[in-house]
Design a protein around this motif. Structure first.
Motif, PDB file in Angstrom:
ATOM      1  N   ILE A 334      20.265  11.914   0.043  1.00  0.00           N
ATOM      2  CA  ILE A 334      20.024  12.136   1.475  1.00  0.00           C
ATOM      3  C   ILE A 334      18.590  11.749   1.835  1.00  0.00           C
ATOM      4  O   ILE A 334      17.632  12.289   1.288  1.00  0.00           O
ATOM      5  CB  ILE A 334      20.295  13.611   1.846  1.00  0.00           C
ATOM      6  CG1 ILE A 334      21.773  13.934   1.631  1.00  0.00           C
ATOM      7  CG2 ILE A 334      19.886  13.886   3.304  1.00  0.00           C
ATOM      8  CD1 ILE A 334      22.743  13.124   2.481  1.00  0.00           C
ATOM      9  N   ARG A 335      18.497  10.817   2.760  1.00  0.00           N
ATOM     10  CA  ARG A 335      17.184  10.357   3.239  1.00  0.00           C
ATOM     11  C   ARG A 335      16.833  10.972   4.589  1.00  0.00           C
ATOM     12  O   ARG A 335      15.658  11.035   4.954  1.00  0.00           O
ATOM     13  CB  ARG A 335      17.187   8.831   3.391  1.00  0.00           C
ATOM     14  CG  ARG A 335      17.444   8.057   2.104  1.00  0.00           C
ATOM     15  CD  ARG A 335      17.589   6.557   2.385  1.00  0.00           C
ATOM     16  NE  ARG A 335      16.450   6.032   3.101  1.00  0.00           N
ATOM     17  CZ  ARG A 335      15.326   5.603   2.531  1.00  0.00           C
ATOM     18  NH1 ARG A 335      15.203   5.621   1.221  1.00  0.00           N
ATOM     19  NH2 ARG A 335      14.338   5.142   3.273  1.00  0.00           N
ATOM     20  N   ASN A 336      17.850  11.357   5.360  1.00  0.00           N
ATOM     21  CA  ASN A 336      17.617  11.821   6.732  1.00  0.00           C
ATOM     22  C   ASN A 336      18.255  13.189   6.971  1.00  0.00           C
ATOM     23  O   ASN A 336      19.483  13.307   7.000  1.00  0.00           O
ATOM     24  CB  ASN A 336      18.211  10.828   7.740  1.00  0.00           C
ATOM     25  CG  ASN A 336      17.584   9.449   7.637  1.00  0.00           C
ATOM     26  OD1 ASN A 336      16.384   9.324   7.387  1.00  0.00           O
ATOM     27  ND2 ASN A 336      18.381   8.414   7.815  1.00  0.00           N
ATOM     28  N   ARG A 368      15.591  11.246  11.655  1.00  0.00           N
ATOM     29  CA  ARG A 368      15.344   9.900  11.108  1.00  0.00           C
ATOM     30  C   ARG A 368      13.853   9.558  11.122  1.00  0.00           C
ATOM     31  O   ARG A 368      13.408   8.706  10.374  1.00  0.00           O
ATOM     32  CB  ARG A 368      16.099   8.862  11.947  1.00  0.00           C
ATOM     33  CG  ARG A 368      17.603   8.992  11.854  1.00  0.00           C
ATOM     34  CD  ARG A 368      18.318   7.954  12.738  1.00  0.00           C
ATOM     35  NE  ARG A 368      19.700   8.363  12.918  1.00  0.00           N
ATOM     36  CZ  ARG A 368      20.284   8.562  14.105  1.00  0.00           C
ATOM     37  NH1 ARG A 368      19.610   8.354  15.227  1.00  0.00           N
ATOM     38  NH2 ARG A 368      21.541   8.960  14.167  1.00  0.00           N
ATOM     39  N   SER A 369      13.103  10.203  12.003  1.00  0.00           N
ATOM     40  CA  SER A 369      11.681   9.840  12.102  1.00  0.00           C
ATOM     41  C   SER A 369      10.720  11.034  12.129  1.00  0.00           C
ATOM     42  O   SER A 369       9.523  10.840  11.932  1.00  0.00           O
ATOM     43  CB  SER A 369      11.436   8.977  13.344  1.00  0.00           C
ATOM     44  OG  SER A 369      12.027   9.537  14.489  1.00  0.00           O
TER      45      SER A 369
ATOM     46  N   THR B 117      10.787  11.584   2.337  1.00  0.00           N
ATOM     47  CA  THR B 117      11.540  10.325   2.305  1.00  0.00           C
ATOM     48  C   THR B 117      10.946   9.392   3.352  1.00  0.00           C
ATOM     49  O   THR B 117      10.466   9.838   4.398  1.00  0.00           O
ATOM     50  CB  THR B 117      13.029  10.540   2.626  1.00  0.00           C
ATOM     51  OG1 THR B 117      13.163  11.106   3.926  1.00  0.00           O
ATOM     52  CG2 THR B 117      13.694  11.465   1.619  1.00  0.00           C
ATOM     53  N   GLY B 118      10.978   8.114   3.062  1.00  0.00           N
ATOM     54  CA  GLY B 118      10.448   7.128   4.003  1.00  0.00           C
ATOM     55  C   GLY B 118      11.304   7.050   5.255  1.00  0.00           C
ATOM     56  O   GLY B 118      12.515   7.293   5.203  1.00  0.00           O
ATOM     57  N   ILE B 119      10.681   6.719   6.365  1.00  0.00           N
ATOM     58  CA  ILE B 119      11.443   6.429   7.586  1.00  0.00           C
ATOM     59  C   ILE B 119      12.153   5.093   7.352  1.00  0.00           C
ATOM     60  O   ILE B 119      11.510   4.096   7.010  1.00  0.00           O
ATOM     61  CB  ILE B 119      10.499   6.370   8.798  1.00  0.00           C
ATOM     62  CG1 ILE B 119       9.833   7.735   8.996  1.00  0.00           C
ATOM     63  CG2 ILE B 119      11.253   5.937  10.060  1.00  0.00           C
ATOM     64  CD1 ILE B 119       8.777   7.757  10.087  1.00  0.00           C
ATOM     65  N   ASP B 120      13.477   5.091   7.509  1.00  0.00           N
ATOM     66  CA  ASP B 120      14.249   3.915   7.098  1.00  0.00           C
ATOM     67  C   ASP B 120      13.755   2.621   7.739  1.00  0.00           C
ATOM     68  O   ASP B 120      13.618   1.608   7.065  1.00  0.00           O
ATOM     69  CB  ASP B 120      15.733   4.097   7.440  1.00  0.00           C
ATOM     70  CG  ASP B 120      16.441   5.048   6.479  1.00  0.00           C
ATOM     71  OD1 ASP B 120      15.859   5.379   5.435  1.00  0.00           O
ATOM     72  OD2 ASP B 120      17.579   5.451   6.780  1.00  0.00           O
ATOM     73  N   GLY B 148       8.420   3.848   1.030  1.00  0.00           N
ATOM     74  CA  GLY B 148       9.797   3.437   0.751  1.00  0.00           C
ATOM     75  C   GLY B 148      10.603   3.138   2.008  1.00  0.00           C
ATOM     76  O   GLY B 148      11.826   3.282   2.004  1.00  0.00           O
ATOM     77  N   CYS B 149       9.931   2.751   3.083  1.00  0.00           N
ATOM     78  CA  CYS B 149      10.656   2.324   4.282  1.00  0.00           C
ATOM     79  C   CYS B 149      11.512   1.105   3.911  1.00  0.00           C
ATOM     80  O   CYS B 149      11.037   0.198   3.225  1.00  0.00           O
ATOM     81  CB  CYS B 149       9.678   1.955   5.399  1.00  0.00           C
ATOM     82  SG  CYS B 149       8.620   3.331   5.887  1.00  0.00           S
ATOM     83  N   LEU B 150      12.764   1.099   4.365  1.00  0.00           N
ATOM     84  CA  LEU B 150      13.685   0.035   3.937  1.00  0.00           C
ATOM     85  C   LEU B 150      13.478  -1.239   4.745  1.00  0.00           C
ATOM     86  O   LEU B 150      13.627  -2.340   4.232  1.00  0.00           O
ATOM     87  CB  LEU B 150      15.135   0.512   4.076  1.00  0.00           C
ATOM     88  CG  LEU B 150      15.479   1.797   3.326  1.00  0.00           C
ATOM     89  CD1 LEU B 150      16.909   2.221   3.621  1.00  0.00           C
ATOM     90  CD2 LEU B 150      15.279   1.603   1.826  1.00  0.00           C
TER      91      LEU B 150
END
Lengths: 420, 420
Positions: A334-336, A368-369, B117-120, B148-150
């Motif tokens: 899980i990233r978000n 997400r942000s 976690t990075g913001i995607d 680690g932003c995608l």
């Protein structure tokens, strides 16, 4: 009442995760008027607006320390004990978030580091209404205290003793009797009684939300954008339908716009959760609210754990409960999310009140942000650097070459004048 | 050209620290129109607006990897070397900011922790104009990579080879040829070529700034509110006027609205700095800009170090240079600043380019409530908790008592159903 969606295609995930459009109430001119009035009339405006909007007469704007003491003492002993327990846990978790500052010698003689300092003046808003959110006082005033904020101003129209008890326990420095957009205006602009603050935290209705957005445009920081509260549960065959139902209902009882989302690889779990919800609903005092909220709920059957994780990363839930085998391995995917609750004995309400984590979390996909409120929210991280003459000689050519390529000659000169 | 202010009273500090009112250009309907056009017409709108506003013809919106490679290779070898040096330093400093996550057993069986976690998907804007800000590519794309932003989407109308070189070095995933408010609209809404991102970073002119504010209102996060760049220097008799002058001029050459602020306990230092500025100004290519900026400058004589610290905490400078005895002790008194530069051999330009710290910092007094860009800016911190049945029994009464006092029965039920 329930919509079950079976095996959606990944191309449908974005649509499934859409929240109802936030009603950006057309409150612009009303809010602007309130701010203008508070700007020009100060405390007198607060008295008048409180009378007009809430039909409350307030003479002094702030509670005296004696009043706070007196009202706080009316809190039931059992509730006092509960609040103290929650206080200790929230304090412990947020205190562990302190920046451990280490100096780094980046190049010989070039030393850089960070330090965190509390935001000098912060405001906390606690709404009135049906649920007296003394738990939110803890969630905001405890990290403010740990951060070392000098002035913590709590505005609330609520009068529940536990709000006073929590405020006192957390070292709130001023407590004002005001609510609504006029409270946000007072915190933004300052009045004779209410200090102007640099950042405003806390939940509220559409007027408060619109006022916070307006404050933000005027340059006052806010905790995060607001939206309706929400929970997503992921369950495989390990999930317990009665537990899942209780978590979905905890969310649904917040209000008719609450979002409830269940993703499962096991159709039996979904079906039995439906039954458990119907069963538990019967005895809920806030049953009507919860039923309306459940109309927006989604129950989604997916084929694999991987699909569940993809869908939940797209959804970016405020609260994510993992009722599955090896929840820690699932959480790694899980990233978000705002906050993740692992396993069958970790209900959302633990984090809402007492486990120590913060309950002010990003809704509406903002996970997400945005992070939830944490110690960082009450601090700024300042960078520091100390360079010796030798250190500067290591960096010198790099700085000069870059500055000159950017046509910023004075930037290059600042090095040259020191090294010549 | 210079205004010296002698021994102001603490009651004057707030007024002395006021920045000129930010011109909130009346760009609302223009920006809204651009967003609407990009929303409905996508890439075609970007082509048309780029032709109309910038007189540039762009066919494809994105650079191909081969184009990026080709332009990057045109960077002077010396400049390549400088950029690599800066890259390594910035990488090292930001990499050290990674969250060290530790599980905390808050109560027996109640374990809470954080993960980052990075913001995607993030967007970076780099303006065109007189200074090709490849250094800002480093400052934003390096922490995005570490986080680690995608997807890291760089939009810029600038065509300096070093911008391509820096973008390639930092692993920017897409690079678009667009600028102005249309670039911000594309990042906010997405088009056929440009991915919709969750957070937008980077400097820009008044159109870009207004577009970022508008994007923020639509729910896209932004790095921080914008304002003119500024430096404050504190000097006692230890300061070197020629060095101080070079730092003030580094700031002044940015633009006519740059803010320059010198606070000193030593009148000799102020007077000699005046002379050194006049001397150094003569040879500056951007002399005219710098002279205009100096018209807004303030040179303030104070009686004590304590007064200097109070005044500087009120000012909350983006950059604060300490040219004094024992700068570390003075820095300990500073609560509000973006970045602090300690000692005579630590010019602002070191941090602007190469020491490792970030140069995207809060201006306009926003350092009272905002941090500069750091690794946190590209991540979200998610809280996690795992509670055993025994753990829940420790928390149970606390949760139930608090939930019931807040009239949230379903929250209490979520515990009861698990413990019965």
């Amino acid at each position: 009442m329930f919509t079950q969606i079976n095996y959606p295609s990944p191309t449908d995930y974005a649509r499934l995760c859409e929240r109802p459009a936030l009603e950006q109430a057309a409150l612009g001119s009303l809010i602007e008027g309130v701010f203008q009035k508070v700007q020009t009339e100060g405390d007198a405006a607060l008295r008048e607006l409180t009378k007009n909007y809430e039909n409350r007469n307030i003479d002094s704007i702030l509670y005296t320390p004696e009043e706070i003491e007196k009202y706080a003492a009316k809190t039931e002993p059992n509730l006092q004990k509960a609040i103290k327990h929650a206080y200790d846990n929230i304090y412990a978790f947020h205190n562990a978030q302190k920046l451990v500052s280490a100096k780094i010698e980046i190049n010989p003689g070039v030393v850089c580091w960070q330090k965190a300092t509390g935001i000098d003046k912060v405001g906390i808003y606690i709404p009135g209404g049906t649920a007296p959110l003394f738990s939110t006082v803890l969630m905001l005033a405890i990290p403010a205290r740990i951060a070392g904020c000098l002035e913590v101003v709590l505005c609330t129209p609520a009068e529940h003793p536990a709000i006073f008890y929590a405020a006192k326990l957390c070292g709130v420095t001023k407590m004002a009797k005001i609510g609504g957009s006029q409270a946000i205006a007072a915190l933004t602009l300052g009045t004779e009684s209410v200090p102007k603050v640099y950042k405003i935290f806390g939940p509220g209705n559409q007027y408060v939300t619109a006022a916070k957005m307006y404050a933000n445009r005027l340059g006052t920081a806010i905790d995060m954008p607001a939206g309706p509260s929400e929970v997503a549960v992921y369950a495989d065959s390990e999930g317990v339908p009665a537990f899942i139902a209780s978590d979905l209902l905890s969310q649904a009882e917040h209000g008719v716009d609450s979002q409830v989302f269940l993703v499962s690889t096991d159709e039996r779990i979904i079906q039995e959760t439906f039954l458990a919800i119907e069963d538990q609903l019967k005895e809920l005092p806030r049953r009507e609210l919860a039923e309306k909220a459940l109309l927006n709920s989604k129950f989604i059957l997916v084929a694999t754990e991987k699909e569940a994780a993809d869908l939940l990363n797209e959804y970016a839930a405020e609260h994510l409960i993992l009722a599955c085998k090896n929840p820690e391995a699932f959480a790694d995917q899980i990233r978000n999310a705002g906050s993740i609750f692992l396993g069958n004995y970790t209900p959302e309400s633990a984090g809402d009140y007492a486990s120590g984590t913060n309950h002010t979390l990003p809704t509406n996909g903002f996970a997400r942000s945005y992070s939830g409120v944490n110690l960082d929210s009450f601090t700024k991280k300042i960078t520091l650097q100390s360079i010796s003459k030798v250190g500067l000689s290591h960096l010198g050519n790099t700085i000069i070459d870059m500055a000159e390529a950017e046509s910023l000659q004075a930037h290059a000169n600042a090095v040259k004048v020191r090294l010549k």
